[in-house]
Design an enzyme around this catalytic site. Structure first.
Site, PDB file in Angstrom:
ATOM      1  N   HIS A 230      -2.930   6.861   2.341  1.00 23.75           N
ATOM      2  CA  HIS A 230      -4.014   5.728   1.899  1.00 23.75           C
ATOM      3  C   HIS A 230      -4.678   5.721   2.271  1.00 23.75           C
ATOM      4  O   HIS A 230      -5.212   5.724   3.813  1.00 23.75           O
ATOM      5  CB  HIS A 230      -2.852   5.031   2.493  1.00 23.75           C
ATOM      6  CG  HIS A 230      -3.153   2.996   2.063  1.00 23.75           C
ATOM      7  ND1 HIS A 230      -3.100   3.279   1.215  1.00 23.75           N
ATOM      8  CD2 HIS A 230      -2.902   2.259   3.360  1.00 23.75           C
ATOM      9  CE1 HIS A 230      -3.994   1.295   1.213  1.00 23.75           C
ATOM     10  NE2 HIS A 230      -3.827   1.373   2.266  1.00 23.75           N
TER      11      HIS A 230
ATOM     12  N   ASN B  13      -9.939  -0.582   0.123  1.00 23.11           N
ATOM     13  CA  ASN B  13      -8.673  -0.139  -0.145  1.00 23.11           C
ATOM     14  C   ASN B  13      -7.824  -0.483  -0.845  1.00 23.11           C
ATOM     15  O   ASN B  13      -8.262  -1.723  -1.684  1.00 23.11           O
ATOM     16  CB  ASN B  13      -8.120  -1.031   1.120  1.00 23.11           C
ATOM     17  CG  ASN B  13      -6.610  -1.035   1.462  1.00 23.11           C
ATOM     18  OD1 ASN B  13      -6.111  -0.782   0.951  1.00 23.11           O
ATOM     19  ND2 ASN B  13      -6.143  -1.284   2.397  1.00 23.11           N
TER      20      ASN B  13
ATOM     21  N   CYS C  75       1.196  -1.292   0.013  1.00 21.12           N
ATOM     22  CA  CYS C  75       0.166   0.041   0.172  1.00 21.12           C
ATOM     23  C   CYS C  75       1.370   1.086  -0.239  1.00 21.12           C
ATOM     24  O   CYS C  75       0.767   2.772  -0.355  1.00 21.12           O
ATOM     25  CB  CYS C  75      -0.962   0.150   0.972  1.00 21.12           C
ATOM     26  SG  CYS C  75      -2.218  -1.337   0.975  1.00 21.12           S
TER      27      CYS C  75
HETATM   28  N1  ACO Z   1     -18.237  -8.748   9.863  1.00 21.75           N
HETATM   29  C1  ACO Z   1     -18.624  -8.561  10.969  1.00 21.75           C
HETATM   30  N2  ACO Z   1     -17.882  -8.998  11.740  1.00 21.75           N
HETATM   31  C2  ACO Z   1     -17.170  -8.311  12.250  1.00 21.75           C
HETATM   32  C3  ACO Z   1     -15.955  -8.680  10.466  1.00 21.75           C
HETATM   33  C4  ACO Z   1     -17.215  -8.706   9.262  1.00 21.75           C
HETATM   34  N3  ACO Z   1     -16.295  -8.248   8.471  1.00 21.75           N
HETATM   35  N4  ACO Z   1     -15.025  -8.847  10.787  1.00 21.75           N
HETATM   36  C5  ACO Z   1     -14.376  -9.144  12.108  1.00 21.75           C
HETATM   37  N5  ACO Z   1     -15.485  -9.385  12.732  1.00 21.75           N
HETATM   38  C6  ACO Z   1     -15.490  -9.118  13.523  1.00 21.75           C
HETATM   39  C7  ACO Z   1     -14.177 -10.003  14.613  1.00 21.75           C
HETATM   40  O1  ACO Z   1     -14.957 -11.512  14.869  1.00 21.75           O
HETATM   41  C8  ACO Z   1     -14.527 -10.064  16.086  1.00 21.75           C
HETATM   42  O2  ACO Z   1     -15.549 -10.420  16.457  1.00 21.75           O
HETATM   43  P1  ACO Z   1     -15.278 -11.075  18.530  1.00 21.75           P
HETATM   44  O3  ACO Z   1     -15.229  -9.588  19.280  1.00 21.75           O
HETATM   45  O4  ACO Z   1     -16.615 -11.940  18.135  1.00 21.75           O
HETATM   46  O5  ACO Z   1     -13.874 -11.854  17.886  1.00 21.75           O
HETATM   47  C9  ACO Z   1     -15.166  -7.842  16.157  1.00 21.75           C
HETATM   48  O6  ACO Z   1     -16.162  -7.972  15.015  1.00 21.75           O
HETATM   49  C10 ACO Z   1     -13.674  -7.205  16.068  1.00 21.75           C
HETATM   50  O7  ACO Z   1     -13.046  -7.595  15.091  1.00 21.75           O
HETATM   51  P2  ACO Z   1     -11.331  -6.799  15.556  1.00 21.75           P
HETATM   52  O8  ACO Z   1     -10.461  -7.327  14.102  1.00 21.75           O
HETATM   53  O9  ACO Z   1     -11.256  -6.473  16.676  1.00 21.75           O
HETATM   54  O10 ACO Z   1     -12.149  -5.067  14.519  1.00 21.75           O
HETATM   55  P3  ACO Z   1     -11.333  -3.655  14.683  1.00 21.75           P
HETATM   56  O11 ACO Z   1     -12.352  -2.777  15.344  1.00 21.75           O
HETATM   57  O12 ACO Z   1      -9.843  -4.431  14.862  1.00 21.75           O
HETATM   58  O13 ACO Z   1     -11.416  -4.210  13.105  1.00 21.75           O
HETATM   59  C11 ACO Z   1      -9.857  -3.860  10.976  1.00 21.75           C
HETATM   60  C12 ACO Z   1     -10.844  -4.075  11.814  1.00 21.75           C
HETATM   61  C13 ACO Z   1     -10.751  -2.463  10.356  1.00 21.75           C
HETATM   62  C14 ACO Z   1      -9.423  -4.608  10.335  1.00 21.75           C
HETATM   63  C15 ACO Z   1      -9.013  -2.665  11.302  1.00 21.75           C
HETATM   64  O14 ACO Z   1      -7.471  -2.869  12.265  1.00 21.75           O
HETATM   65  C16 ACO Z   1      -7.705  -1.950  10.534  1.00 21.75           C
HETATM   66  O15 ACO Z   1      -8.897  -0.903   9.578  1.00 21.75           O
HETATM   67  N6  ACO Z   1      -7.438  -2.096  10.355  1.00 21.75           N
HETATM   68  C17 ACO Z   1      -6.347  -1.403   9.609  1.00 21.75           C
HETATM   69  C18 ACO Z   1      -6.210  -1.761   7.931  1.00 21.75           C
HETATM   70  C19 ACO Z   1      -4.919  -1.369   7.278  1.00 21.75           C
HETATM   71  O16 ACO Z   1      -4.375   0.300   7.639  1.00 21.75           O
HETATM   72  N7  ACO Z   1      -4.035  -1.929   6.613  1.00 21.75           N
HETATM   73  C20 ACO Z   1      -3.111  -1.063   5.578  1.00 21.75           C
HETATM   74  C21 ACO Z   1      -2.746  -1.336   5.229  1.00 21.75           C
HETATM   75  S1  ACO Z   1      -3.472  -3.047   3.994  1.00 21.75           S
HETATM   76  C22 ACO Z   1      -1.548  -3.511   2.747  1.00 21.75           C
HETATM   77  O17 ACO Z   1      -1.207  -2.772   3.068  1.00 21.75           O
HETATM   78  C23 ACO Z   1      -2.714  -4.734   2.049  1.00 21.75           C
END
Ligand code: ACO
Length: 325
Positions: A252, A282, A119
């Protein structure tokens, strides 16, 4: 007289198939995977993304984005003397998507190569092109970010498949007496390979290992917020500018919470933040040039505006480019 590089035109292309969160949730439900528009919007800000159809490759998206950038710049493809494509989803193992793109643009002879920094790829590619132009190795470059991330998504993994989309963005970067690109800042730290990767590879005629995106979202989130502020500050310092000089922040486009957090740390009002993650998801290396082109075509980013571009992604990689548009 100093020699700088400057963006002469921007272009982008999204494949026509638009998939809303509701469409995706319905598709995933047929696989027994539960997700919702509410969850995706609340955690990421994403409402829709575009996916390619079978047989459409990164070089196809890139070619369309380049044609639009050349048209916006009023330049002929034949005048381009450097092509750099940032991608993690190339058409083939080799040759580079840039070489394939070059042929699709109907030109030959100039150097063409891919940059792989996930990214952060577009800020890496722009930095390389800027250096080559300033040192006289090139005079007019096509710098492209293009991805078909849908090819490497595991649609049985709701923690990743709802996040990404396909698309391409491009700029024509050319030699100029005036900047242009003011300062750049690139970094990588390979100890974080495991938090964001596609661990598979091709060997012995087979895919060896897992060929899908794996991400520890929370670990990526925490790292991203810190490095984006640091890199922006380092770039401003190199250019002798301050937060107050930034007209537009184009980070990004991965997660609206990370993007807004970065804007706040730079004391920028949120209306100076360019947001396309809601409509594109993304798109990895394509996200910054897609957002830049959207902002230019909407009349937000205008000639003379100071723009901070910031990338962060797998590697772990990060960096920034400060420019006067
Ligand atoms: N739909 C419903 N529920 C979901 C989903 C979904 N699509 N995905 C995960 N959950 C659930 C999980 O199972 C978890 O459930 P639990 O509490 O019962 O275990 C709950 O939602 C919370 O999951 P988390 O992973 O803690 O959610 P978080 O708030 O951290 O959000 C996310 C996840 C959106 C991925 C976030 O961490 C994020 O944006 N991270 C950064 C990603 C990023 O910036 N990437 C950039 C680089 S990408 C690259 O280089 C290719």
């Amino acid at each position: 007289m100093s020699r700088y590089s400057r963006i002469a035109g921007t272009g982008s292309y999204l494949p026509p198939r638009r998939v809303t969160n509701q469409d995706l949730a319905a598709e995933l439900a047929t696989r027994g995977i539960e997700t919702s528009d509410d969850w995706i919007v609340e955690r990421t800000g994403i409402r829709a993304r575009h996916f390619v159809d079978a047989g459409v490759n990164v070089s196809d998206l890139a070619a369309e984005a380049c044609r639009r950038a050349l048209e916006a710049a009023g330049r002929e493809a034949a005048s381009v003397d450097l092509i750099i494509v940032a991608t993690s989803t190339p058409d083939m193992v080799f040759p580079s998507s840039a070489a394939i793109l070059q042929h699709k643009l109907g030109i030959a002879g100039c150097p063409a190569f891919d940059v792989q920094a996930v990214c952060s790829g577009f800020v890496y590619a722009l930095t390389v092109a800027d250096a080559m132009i300033r040192t006289g190795s090139a005079s007019r470059a096509l710098v492209v970010g293009a991805e078909v991330f849908s090819r490497i998504l595991d649609f049985d993994d709701r923690t990743t498949c709802v996040l990404f989309g396909d698309g391409a963005g491009a700029v024509v970067l050319e030699a100029s007496d005036e900047p242009g690109i003011l300062a750049t800042d690139l970094h990588a730290d390979g100890k974080h390979v495991g938090i964001l990767c596609v661990p598979g590879t091709v060997a012995g005629g087979k895919v060896l290992g897992d060929p899908f995106v794996k991400m520890d979202g929370q670990a990526v989130f925490k790292l991203a917020v810190g490095v984006l502020e640091d890199s922006a500050r380092a770039t401003l310092a190199k250019a002798g500018r301050t937060d107050a000089d930034i007209d537009w922040l184009i980070p990004h486009q991965a997660n609206i919470r990370i993007m807004q957090g970065t804007a706040r740390k730079l004391k920028l009002p949120l209306d100076k933040l360019v947001v396309t993650v809601d409509q594109h998801g993304n798109t990895s290396a394509a996200s910054i040039p897609l957002a830049l082109d959207a902002a230019v075509r909407e009349g937000k980013v205008r000639r003379g505006d100071t723009v901070m571009l910031e990338g962060v992604g797998g590697g772990f990689t990060w960096g920034a480019v400060l420019l006067d548009f």
